[in-house]
Design a protein around this motif. Structure first.
Motif, PDB file in Angstrom:
ATOM      1  N   ILE A  66      11.860   4.786  -1.233  1.00  0.00           N
ATOM      2  CA  ILE A  66      11.816   3.910  -2.403  1.00  0.00           C
ATOM      3  C   ILE A  66      11.096   2.607  -2.066  1.00  0.00           C
ATOM      4  O   ILE A  66      11.414   1.944  -1.086  1.00  0.00           O
ATOM      5  N   TRP A  67      10.134   2.252  -2.904  1.00  0.00           N
ATOM      6  CA  TRP A  67       9.368   1.012  -2.750  1.00  0.00           C
ATOM      7  C   TRP A  67       8.961   0.808  -1.281  1.00  0.00           C
ATOM      8  O   TRP A  67       9.448  -0.103  -0.602  1.00  0.00           O
ATOM      9  N   PRO A  68       8.026   1.619  -0.811  1.00  0.00           N
ATOM     10  CA  PRO A  68       7.657   1.565   0.611  1.00  0.00           C
ATOM     11  C   PRO A  68       6.837   0.355   1.024  1.00  0.00           C
ATOM     12  O   PRO A  68       6.557   0.198   2.217  1.00  0.00           O
ATOM     13  N   GLY A  69       6.433  -0.481   0.058  1.00  0.00           N
ATOM     14  CA  GLY A  69       5.686  -1.686   0.413  1.00  0.00           C
ATOM     15  C   GLY A  69       4.396  -1.346   1.131  1.00  0.00           C
ATOM     16  O   GLY A  69       3.580  -0.560   0.654  1.00  0.00           O
ATOM     17  N   GLY A  70       4.215  -1.911   2.321  1.00  0.00           N
ATOM     18  CA  GLY A  70       3.012  -1.659   3.091  1.00  0.00           C
ATOM     19  C   GLY A  70       3.034  -0.356   3.860  1.00  0.00           C
ATOM     20  O   GLY A  70       2.045   0.004   4.505  1.00  0.00           O
ATOM     21  N   GLY A  71       4.170   0.337   3.837  1.00  0.00           N
ATOM     22  CA  GLY A  71       4.249   1.640   4.482  1.00  0.00           C
ATOM     23  C   GLY A  71       4.766   1.635   5.906  1.00  0.00           C
ATOM     24  O   GLY A  71       4.471   2.545   6.679  1.00  0.00           O
ATOM     25  N   TRP A  72       5.575   0.634   6.257  1.00  0.00           N
ATOM     26  CA  TRP A  72       6.104   0.566   7.626  1.00  0.00           C
ATOM     27  C   TRP A  72       6.860   1.850   7.974  1.00  0.00           C
ATOM     28  O   TRP A  72       6.596   2.474   9.012  1.00  0.00           O
ATOM     29  N   TYR A  73       7.787   2.239   7.127  1.00  0.00           N
ATOM     30  CA  TYR A  73       8.534   3.470   7.384  1.00  0.00           C
ATOM     31  C   TYR A  73       7.717   4.704   7.024  1.00  0.00           C
ATOM     32  O   TYR A  73       7.892   5.774   7.625  1.00  0.00           O
ATOM     33  N   THR A  74       6.797   4.582   6.078  1.00  0.00           N
ATOM     34  CA  THR A  74       5.943   5.712   5.709  1.00  0.00           C
ATOM     35  C   THR A  74       5.144   6.187   6.909  1.00  0.00           C
ATOM     36  O   THR A  74       4.893   7.389   7.072  1.00  0.00           O
ATOM     37  N   GLU A  75       4.721   5.279   7.771  1.00  0.00           N
ATOM     38  CA  GLU A  75       3.959   5.627   8.968  1.00  0.00           C
ATOM     39  C   GLU A  75       4.746   6.565   9.890  1.00  0.00           C
ATOM     40  O   GLU A  75       4.154   7.315  10.670  1.00  0.00           O
ATOM     41  N   ILE A  76       6.052   6.502   9.801  1.00  0.00           N
ATOM     42  CA  ILE A  76       6.913   7.360  10.616  1.00  0.00           C
ATOM     43  C   ILE A  76       7.271   8.640   9.861  1.00  0.00           C
ATOM     44  O   ILE A  76       7.185   9.745  10.398  1.00  0.00           O
ATOM     45  N   LEU A  77       7.644   8.483   8.605  1.00  0.00           N
ATOM     46  CA  LEU A  77       8.131   9.623   7.828  1.00  0.00           C
ATOM     47  C   LEU A  77       7.039  10.646   7.533  1.00  0.00           C
ATOM     48  O   LEU A  77       7.282  11.855   7.587  1.00  0.00           O
ATOM     49  N   ALA A  78       5.825  10.184   7.207  1.00  0.00           N
ATOM     50  CA  ALA A  78       4.756  11.115   6.821  1.00  0.00           C
ATOM     51  C   ALA A  78       4.399  12.093   7.942  1.00  0.00           C
ATOM     52  O   ALA A  78       4.382  13.319   7.717  1.00  0.00           O
ATOM     53  N   PRO A  79       4.120  11.614   9.155  1.00  0.00           N
ATOM     54  CA  PRO A  79       3.821  12.588  10.215  1.00  0.00           C
ATOM     55  C   PRO A  79       5.021  13.428  10.623  1.00  0.00           C
ATOM     56  O   PRO A  79       4.868  14.585  11.036  1.00  0.00           O
ATOM     57  N   TYR A  80       6.220  12.869  10.518  1.00  0.00           N
ATOM     58  CA  TYR A  80       7.428  13.616  10.878  1.00  0.00           C
ATOM     59  C   TYR A  80       7.654  14.796   9.929  1.00  0.00           C
ATOM     60  O   TYR A  80       8.016  15.904  10.361  1.00  0.00           O
ATOM     61  N   LEU A  81       7.423  14.589   8.638  1.00  0.00           N
ATOM     62  CA  LEU A  81       7.676  15.634   7.637  1.00  0.00           C
ATOM     63  C   LEU A  81       6.482  16.554   7.423  1.00  0.00           C
ATOM     64  O   LEU A  81       6.620  17.619   6.802  1.00  0.00           O
ATOM     65  N   LYS A  82       5.324  16.157   7.902  1.00  0.00           N
ATOM     66  CA  LYS A  82       4.082  16.895   7.638  1.00  0.00           C
ATOM     67  C   LYS A  82       4.186  18.362   8.071  1.00  0.00           C
ATOM     68  O   LYS A  82       4.590  18.667   9.183  1.00  0.00           O
ATOM     69  N   ALA A  90       7.933   6.398  -3.752  1.00  0.00           N
ATOM     70  CA  ALA A  90       8.130   5.843  -5.095  1.00  0.00           C
ATOM     71  C   ALA A  90       7.747   4.373  -5.065  1.00  0.00           C
ATOM     72  O   ALA A  90       8.537   3.508  -4.693  1.00  0.00           O
ATOM     73  N   HIS A  91       6.508   4.093  -5.450  1.00  0.00           N
ATOM     74  CA  HIS A  91       5.940   2.751  -5.335  1.00  0.00           C
ATOM     75  C   HIS A  91       5.944   2.047  -6.698  1.00  0.00           C
ATOM     76  O   HIS A  91       6.488   2.547  -7.680  1.00  0.00           O
ATOM     77  N   PHE A  92       5.318   0.866  -6.727  1.00  0.00           N
ATOM     78  CA  PHE A  92       5.207   0.092  -7.965  1.00  0.00           C
ATOM     79  C   PHE A  92       4.253   0.778  -8.942  1.00  0.00           C
ATOM     80  O   PHE A  92       3.472   1.653  -8.573  1.00  0.00           O
ATOM     81  N   SER A  93       4.306   0.324 -10.188  1.00  0.00           N
ATOM     82  CA  SER A  93       3.427   0.865 -11.220  1.00  0.00           C
ATOM     83  C   SER A  93       2.079   0.144 -11.214  1.00  0.00           C
ATOM     84  O   SER A  93       2.022  -1.084 -11.097  1.00  0.00           O
ATOM     85  N   ALA A  94       1.009   0.917 -11.380  1.00  0.00           N
ATOM     86  CA  ALA A  94      -0.323   0.330 -11.499  1.00  0.00           C
ATOM     87  C   ALA A  94      -0.455  -0.474 -12.784  1.00  0.00           C
ATOM     88  O   ALA A  94      -1.365  -1.301 -12.916  1.00  0.00           O
ATOM     89  N   GLU A  95       0.452  -0.245 -13.725  1.00  0.00           N
ATOM     90  CA  GLU A  95       0.429  -0.950 -14.998  1.00  0.00           C
ATOM     91  C   GLU A  95       1.279  -2.213 -14.987  1.00  0.00           C
ATOM     92  O   GLU A  95       1.397  -2.900 -15.996  1.00  0.00           O
ATOM     93  N   SER A  96       1.874  -2.539 -13.845  1.00  0.00           N
ATOM     94  CA  SER A  96       2.719  -3.721 -13.750  1.00  0.00           C
ATOM     95  C   SER A  96       1.918  -4.992 -14.026  1.00  0.00           C
ATOM     96  O   SER A  96       0.736  -5.079 -13.693  1.00  0.00           O
ATOM     97  N   THR A  97       2.595  -5.956 -14.628  1.00  0.00           N
ATOM     98  CA  THR A  97       1.964  -7.258 -14.877  1.00  0.00           C
ATOM     99  C   THR A  97       2.250  -8.241 -13.745  1.00  0.00           C
ATOM    100  O   THR A  97       1.810  -9.388 -13.793  1.00  0.00           O
TER     101      THR A  97
END
Length: 270
Positions: A66-82, A90-97
């Motif tokens: 949830i809300w991975p920001g810059g991807g600090w944990y994503t850098e670990i989770l993506a290769p681990y689950l690959k 689940a990131h922010f909306s591109a339509e956000s103001t």
């Protein structure tokens, strides 16, 4: 499984976790050369191996970050689950103001586009309450993980909404892992958590109102040197150091914030 059998299983679950070892694949992802030195330097405060092991994240699971920001944990989770599991971010909306939201999302997209061999299987979804709440297909996730986000949802008055969304996305028997800046219990909880700190009992109450049951808690990310009372809230401490050079050494010596680490289950009974 009914609630009585579930209750009988809890001690066995606790015993299992107490002796849990970090999976080799997870440690390899944490030690990976592609992680920056700056990110690895924060492992001493974020304890990714211990935290993800405590949340019992396996490499063949469907995991929502949830809300991975810059991807600090994503850098670990993506290769681990690959190759075996599935990661939803689940990131922010591109339509956000909100300019920060748009900038953060754009940077994250650039990051994952730059390394398709690592992030090619990642599925990007949107969490922007109250309108966009489909973080993953309903009842599909084995694990949902959120790191230091609850205070943001409280600030916008959307914490209850987000916990309900996470509950919907989890499979029955799935786990929600929460790490959040922890306020001392003697401080009255600000409903908007302007300081960035949240009382542990407040987070537990939010989760239980959504239907979760507290399964376990850990002191993996605790910092007893953090009083939870600073001029600029949690952002007084590193890595933000919002006071600049003012008492910089003092706050560096404290380190990053004291954090709760909570594990909840979505019961598989109604």
């Amino acid at each position: 499984m009914n609630k009585y059998l579930l209750a009988l299983c809890f001690p066995l679950l606790f015993a299992s976790i107490a002796g849990a070892q970090t999976p080799d694949g997870l440690q390899a992802a944490i030690d990976g050369e592609r992680r920056s030195a700056a990110n690895k330097a924060r492992d001493q405060y974020r304890h990714p191996a211990e935290t993800l092991t405590f949340f019992d994240v396996k490499d063949d699971m469907t995991v929502v970050e949830i809300w991975p920001g810059g991807g600090w944990y994503t850098e670990i989770l993506a290769p681990y689950l690959k190759g075996r599991g599935q990661l939803y971010a689940a990131h922010f909306s591109a339509e956000s103001t909100v300019p920060y939201f748009k900038k953060s999302l754009a940077a994250f997209k650039d990051k994952i586009a730059a390394e398709p061999e690592v992030y090619g299987e990642l599925k990007l979804t949107v969490l922007q309450p109250p309108q966009k709440l489909t973080i993953a297909p309903e009842g599909s996730a084995d694990r949902i993980l959120t790191f230091r986000n609850v205070h943001n949802w409280m600030k916008s008055g959307q914490a209850e909404t987000v916990f309900k969304a996470m509950y919907r996305a989890l499979k029955p028997g799935g786990l929600l892992g929460v790490v959040e800046h922890r306020s001392p219990t003697y401080i009255t909880q600000d409903p908007q958590a302007v300081s960035g700190y949240v009382r542990e009992d407040y987070v537990i109450d939010l989760a239980e109102k959504a239907g979760f049951k507290l399964l376990d808690k850990a002191e993996i990310n605790a910092n007893p040197q953090d009083t939870g009372k600073h001029p600029k809230g949690v952002w007084t401490l590193p890595p933000t150091l919002r006071l600049g050079e003012t008492q910089r050494n003092k706050y560096l010596a404290i380190g990053e914030s004291d954090r709760m680490t909570l594990k909840f289950i979505k019961p598989d009974y109604q």
